[in-house]
Design an enzyme around this catalytic site. Structure first.
Site, short mmCIF file in Angstrom:
data_model
loop_
_atom_site.label_atom_id
_atom_site.label_comp_id
_atom_site.label_asym_id
_atom_site.label_seq_id
_atom_site.Cartn_x
_atom_site.Cartn_y
_atom_site.Cartn_z
N VAL A 20 0.89 -1.22 -0.03
CA VAL A 20 -0.26 0.05 -0.08
C VAL A 20 0.99 1.20 0.07
O VAL A 20 0.40 2.24 -0.80
CB VAL A 20 -1.08 -0.05 1.11
CG1 VAL A 20 -1.66 1.37 1.43
CG2 VAL A 20 -2.08 -1.28 1.09
N GLU A 21 2.17 1.45 0.82
CA GLU A 21 2.75 2.40 0.97
C GLU A 21 3.40 2.75 -0.31
O GLU A 21 3.49 3.99 -0.71
CB GLU A 21 3.86 2.36 2.08
CG GLU A 21 3.03 2.25 3.37
CD GLU A 21 2.59 3.77 3.74
OE1 GLU A 21 3.14 4.76 3.22
OE2 GLU A 21 1.64 3.95 4.80
N THR A 22 4.09 1.92 -0.92
CA THR A 22 5.19 2.17 -2.14
C THR A 22 4.99 1.17 -3.16
O THR A 22 5.97 1.06 -3.89
CB THR A 22 6.67 2.31 -1.58
OG1 THR A 22 7.07 0.99 -1.07
CG2 THR A 22 6.85 3.45 -0.76
#
Length: 359
Positions: free
Chosen positions: A141-143
């Site tokens: 989700v983050e990167t």
């Protein structure tokens, strides 16, 4: 008639030029002896920045002259300020938010990341009690598993927000201090790292303060590298969640049902988000029940979550979930019910696809 010893206008002009040239030469020689590099215009000339530099030099022993050179090189980023000042709008519905994180590509990427880092994920799960699929999902989700770590110089982003975004200047000045300490400890120039527009860094997008407090050297090479070391990124995410009260073996979300007679009253209080946390017994008294085995039910207070589903025929629909303590641990990473729900759902999808294959 002029006296014989009076200077002509031409002579006066020559003398004036000599005086000016001599003064300029003296000034340049003095500057050359007092500094190794000239300080350019910009942040280095601002009084508030100079006070910040003096504070860092006094409190943490930084070289003041080196700090001034770095701030002279810092570049104001107007796009960052514009992004931070965008009007707050109503959060998206779950059915609008989720697809970008639950696409086939994102799930397949999670399976590939899982397989590439299987040993580190298994070790992190053993040592910190955080399931491997949750770690993978947060990174996904983050990167997008490290594909998009941000393109802003972290020093530019934090300096811009620390000195040109008054609403949260105190927070970002603290993060800027942490970043400079981190760069010093890592032996790197603070002008080198790149990250998000808010200064988050590396594969797991840690802010500098979190980097200093929670990042770990999981590969044992003597340094903590969240940009290129998959092991360090995995261990650091697991450590972060463990330090924020992750309960090993505990559930994240459990399906819930609401008695028809109580539905309107309960849902009216939710407003799409998380309600207050109460014991399961208190929720049951209000007509809310967890669809789970007794052994799966948490003892600690829990919340009730509503996730909006795609309307059918104009009729609104939603699913309801018991939000367990581990769900709140994920929200310590990002304080959003949608974010935490996306992490949970992506984790489940990646685990299923890895174990059984994705249709």
């Amino acid at each position: 008639m002029s006296p014989t010893n009076a200077r002509t206008p031409f002579q006066i002009a020559v003398v004036a030029c000599i005086v000016v040239w001599t003064s300029l030469l003296a000034a340049s020689l003095e500057a050359a002896t007092t500094t190794k590099q000239p300080i350019s215009s910009g942040y280095a000339n601002r009084a508030d920045v100079r006070m910040f530099v003096d504070e860092l030099a006094k409190e943490q022993g930084f070289d003041r002259r080196q700090l001034m050179r770095w701030f002279a090189a810092a570049q104001f980023q107007p796009k960052i300020v514009a992004a931070m000042q965008r009007p707050i709008v109503e959060p998206p519905k779950w059915f609008d938010y989720a697809p970008q994180f639950l696409s086939a590509e994102r799930i397949d990427g999670g399976v590939a990341y899982f397989r590439a880092h299987e040993e580190d994920l298994a070790r992190a799960e053993r040592e910190f009690g955080v399931p491997a699929e949750i770690i993978v999902a947060i990174i996904g989700v983050e990167t997008y598993y490290g594909r998009n770590m941000g393109s802003y110089r972290v020093f530019d982003a934090l300096t811009t927000l620390a000195f040109d975004y008054p609403r949260r200047a105190a927070f970002f000045r603290g993060e800027l201090k942490s970043f400079l300490r981190l760069a010093h400890d890592q032996g790197i120039s603070p002008l080198a790292p790149k990250g998000s527009f808010a200064g988050a860094m590396g594969v797991p997008q840690f802010m500098p303060g979190s980097y200093l407090r929670y990042a770990v050297d999981f590969d044992g090479d003597g340094k903590v590298d969240l940009w290129t070391s998959g092991a360090d990124a995995i261990g650091s995410v697991a450590n972060y969640l463990a330090r924020h009260d992750w309960q090993a073996g505990g559930p994240v979300l459990l399906p819930a049902t609401i008695d028809a007679a109580a539905r309107d009253t309960i849902v009216g209080k939710l407003d799409g988000g998380l309600s207050e946390r109460r014991s399961l017994f208190a929720w049951e008294d209000d007509g809310v029940f967890a669809d789970a085995l007794a052994s799966e039910l948490p003892v600690d207070p829990v919340g009730l979550l509503m996730l909006e589903e795609q309307p059918v025929g104009g009729e609104e629909r939603a699913s309801y979930w018991i939000a367990c303590p581990n769900f709140y641990s994920i929200t310590r990473y990002n304080r959003s019910r949608l974010y935490a729900s996306a992490v949970f759902n992506l984790a489940q999808a990646v685990k299923t696809a890895r174990d059984y294959g994705r249709p």
